[in-house]
Design an enzyme around this catalytic site. Structure first.
Site, PDB file in Angstrom:
ATOM      1  N   ALA A  14       0.953  -1.274  -0.085  1.00  0.00           N
ATOM      2  CA  ALA A  14      -0.027   0.085  -0.009  1.00  0.00           C
ATOM      3  C   ALA A  14       0.957   1.286   0.002  1.00  0.00           C
ATOM      4  CB  ALA A  14      -1.044  -0.023   1.116  1.00  0.00           C
ATOM      5  N   SER A  43       8.473  -3.176  -1.068  1.00  0.00           N
ATOM      6  CA  SER A  43       7.389  -3.700  -1.998  1.00  0.00           C
ATOM      7  C   SER A  43       7.902  -5.091  -2.218  1.00  0.00           C
ATOM      8  CB  SER A  43       7.869  -3.186  -3.477  1.00  0.00           C
ATOM      9  OG  SER A  43       7.730  -1.567  -3.406  1.00  0.00           O
ATOM     10  N   CYS A  47       2.840 -13.002   0.507  1.00  0.00           N
ATOM     11  CA  CYS A  47       2.136 -14.046   0.037  1.00  0.00           C
ATOM     12  C   CYS A  47       3.297 -15.271  -0.581  1.00  0.00           C
ATOM     13  CB  CYS A  47       1.065 -13.736  -0.908  1.00  0.00           C
ATOM     14  SG  CYS A  47      -0.147 -12.477  -0.455  1.00  0.00           S
ATOM     15  N   VAL A  84       8.470   4.463  12.819  1.00  0.00           N
ATOM     16  CA  VAL A  84       7.516   5.744  13.204  1.00  0.00           C
ATOM     17  C   VAL A  84       6.905   5.182  14.498  1.00  0.00           C
ATOM     18  CG1 VAL A  84       5.609   6.969  12.736  1.00  0.00           C
ATOM     19  CG2 VAL A  84       7.175   6.324  11.036  1.00  0.00           C
ATOM     20  N   ASN A 315      -2.366  -3.226  -2.849  1.00  0.00           N
ATOM     21  CA  ASN A 315      -2.146  -2.420  -4.048  1.00  0.00           C
ATOM     22  C   ASN A 315      -2.967  -1.438  -4.455  1.00  0.00           C
ATOM     23  OD1 ASN A 315       0.840  -3.239  -4.922  1.00  0.00           O
ATOM     24  ND2 ASN A 315      -0.207  -5.121  -4.290  1.00  0.00           N
ATOM     25  N   TYR A 436     -16.670 -23.100 -22.170  1.00  0.00           N
ATOM     26  CA  TYR A 436     -16.689 -24.710 -22.146  1.00  0.00           C
ATOM     27  C   TYR A 436     -16.105 -25.531 -23.452  1.00  0.00           C
ATOM     28  CZ  TYR A 436     -18.390 -29.347 -23.495  1.00  0.00           C
ATOM     29  OH  TYR A 436     -18.575 -30.524 -23.769  1.00  0.00           O
ATOM     30  N   TRP A 444     -22.396 -28.150 -17.959  1.00  0.00           N
ATOM     31  CA  TRP A 444     -22.858 -27.337 -16.868  1.00  0.00           C
ATOM     32  C   TRP A 444     -21.693 -27.175 -16.009  1.00  0.00           C
ATOM     33  CZ3 TRP A 444     -26.884 -24.440 -16.429  1.00  0.00           C
ATOM     34  CH2 TRP A 444     -28.037 -24.670 -17.306  1.00  0.00           C
TER      35      TRP A 444
END
Length: 470
Positions: A14, A43, A47, A84, A315, A436, A444
């Site tokens: 972020a 950066s 994950c 900080v 992000n 498909y 389906w």
């Protein structure tokens, strides 16, 4: 005219996305950008840590999207190993500490015109004896990943690893350790692993993990970490027994890291995450912004705020903050709670609300569960997958989908995520024109099979076992 000053607390997704976007829109002469990061990297992909530990990808450099020097070359003043410790909103300044040179001389105040709080999240650690012992590992940042890899060594075959917690982090770390040859035990306090799923879907995950050779113990409340004479972790004790370990990995999830923000009186939600408006500006503040794992965001299905720690959101938050600080206009509408993971060859996905979450917000709903093949049944490699779907009883509005299966199962959740974002009903979903061909799907698709069954349940007004009380 002097350049305005943008300070960023946190140098990951972020924070650095906000910095990069603001720099695209404003030159260094117009906007000075300074980012404080207490770690050694900027950066990076947290994950990816399980896959680094598992030997699937390299690290740590492979997990860094842009280095501190790369940001500096673009006119962003990145200061690593700088923490900080306080925010003074009245004076528009923050107090910073140089972690490489601690002491009174290493602390100072830095002023800002625009402040971005992107402090991320911190791992949950139970307050039990031995939790801080050497040999107990978290997996929050690249330094954690490096420490765990060093503990595993070059030949971890046969090492005993205990993973505490069976959420996304826990199951991903279990897979990583199994792939390295460790004997893995997963301890989960809940009745089933993956509390991000309903218990009946978590039961499928539990059975599959045991089949994969991962000893998964549920209903296991950890009371302390056992240590040897040298102070290192030697095992984990629960109320029912003891589990010896050469290393312990914590996979208990995370909570928002908002210490300085909380002390400064900035508004927090129920989970402890910062509350923002649609522009990602902290509520009640004109020049303080927040994004990433330290904030709560709007859940488009329930209409309430919730904490979801994902790099995808972080992000986007950063892009929006940087656009707004840079003189543009952007908003973040919210999320539907989509997540996907895997343990070995088992894929696990969810989006929208679980049964308990739907009840909590007062929704009356029906649930259906179907088992369907991933491909046409006659095509080689077809594997069964289970799809569970929740729909609002009176309107048929889709409320949530959970999927557990093998190859091709996990990313099917994206269809449901789009349907949730669009506010579709399950009946409308049955007419979706999905791709498909026998190698990819039955005629389906499993998601559409579930939508058809949910449509019938809504039409019949059936109150299933999982139905919520409205």
């Amino acid at each position: 005219m002097a350049a305005r000053r943008m300070l960023i607390i946190g140098g990951d997704a972020a924070g650095m996305s906000a910095a990069s976007q603001a720099r695209r829109l404003k030159s260094p002469e117009e906007l000075e950008i300074v980012a404080f990061e207490r770690g050694h990297f900027t950066s990076y992909s947290a994950c990816g840590i399980p896959y680094w530990v598992g030997g699937v990808v390299g690290g740590p450099d492979a997990l860094v999207a842009r280095t501190a020097d790369g940001h500096r070359a673009r006119g962003i003043d990145v200061r690593l190993r700088t923490e900080v410790t306080a925010i003074d909103t009245a004076a528009q300044r923050v107090r910073v500490r140089d972690l490489e040179h601690p002491g009174a001389d290493g602390e100072r105040w830095e002023g800002y015109d625009e402040l971005v709080v992107a402090t991320g999240a911190r791992p949950r650690r139970p307050d039990i004896p031995g939790i801080g012992a050497p040999g107990v590992h978290g997996v929050q940042n690249l330094d954690d990943g490096r420490a765990l890899n060093e503990a595993l060594g070059k030949d971890p075959e046969g090492l005993r690893a205990v993973v505490v917690g069976a959420g996304y982090i826990g199951v991903e770390m279990a897979e990583a350790l199994v792939s390295r040859g460790c004997r893995v035990t997963v301890l989960e306090q809940a009745a089933q692993p993956m509390s991000t799923l309903d218990p009946d879907m978590g039961r499928i995950v539990h059975e599959a993990m045991c089949e994969l050779g991962i000893d998964t113990v549920t209903g296991a409340e950890v009371t302390d970490v056992l240590t040897g004479e040298d102070g290192r972790a030697t095992g984990v004790r629960t109320r029912e027994g003891e589990y010896p370990a050469d290393l312990v990995v914590l996979g208990l999830g995370v909570r928002p890291e908002t210490g300085p923000a909380r002390a400064a009186g900035l508004p927090l939600g129920a989970s402890g995450g910062l509350l923002t408006d649609l522009a990602m500006r902290v509520r009640g503040e004109e020049n303080i912004w927040a994004g990433g794992d330290c904030v709560e965001v709007l859940d488009l299905v329930s209409g309430r705020t919730r904490h979801i720690a994902l790099g995808t959101h972080a992000n986007k938050h950063g892009q929006i903050i940087g656009t707004n600080i840079g003189g543009g206009y952007a908003t973040f509408p919210g999320v539907v709670g989509t997540a996907v993971s895997k343990v070995c060859d088992l894929e696990i996905a969810r989006t929208g609300l679980l049964e308990a979450q739907a009840r909590q917000v007062g929704l009356d709903f029906v649930t259906v569960t179907v088992e369907s093949p991933s491909r046409s049944g006659y095509y080689p490699g077809a594997r069964p997958m289970t799809v569970k779907m929740l729909a609002e009883r009176r309107t048929g509005r889709l409320l949530g989908v959970q999927i557990v299966g093998r190859e091709g199962a996990g990313k099917r959740v994206d269809v449901a995520a789009v349907a949730l974002t669009a506010g579709m009903t399950v009946e409308q979903m049955t007419a979706l024109d999905l791709g498909y061909a026998p190698p990819f799907s039955p005629v389906w698709d499993p998601v559409l099979v579930a939508a058809r069954k949910a449509t019938a349940a809504v039409a019949a007004g059936v109150r299933g076992a999982g139905a919520g009380e409205g």
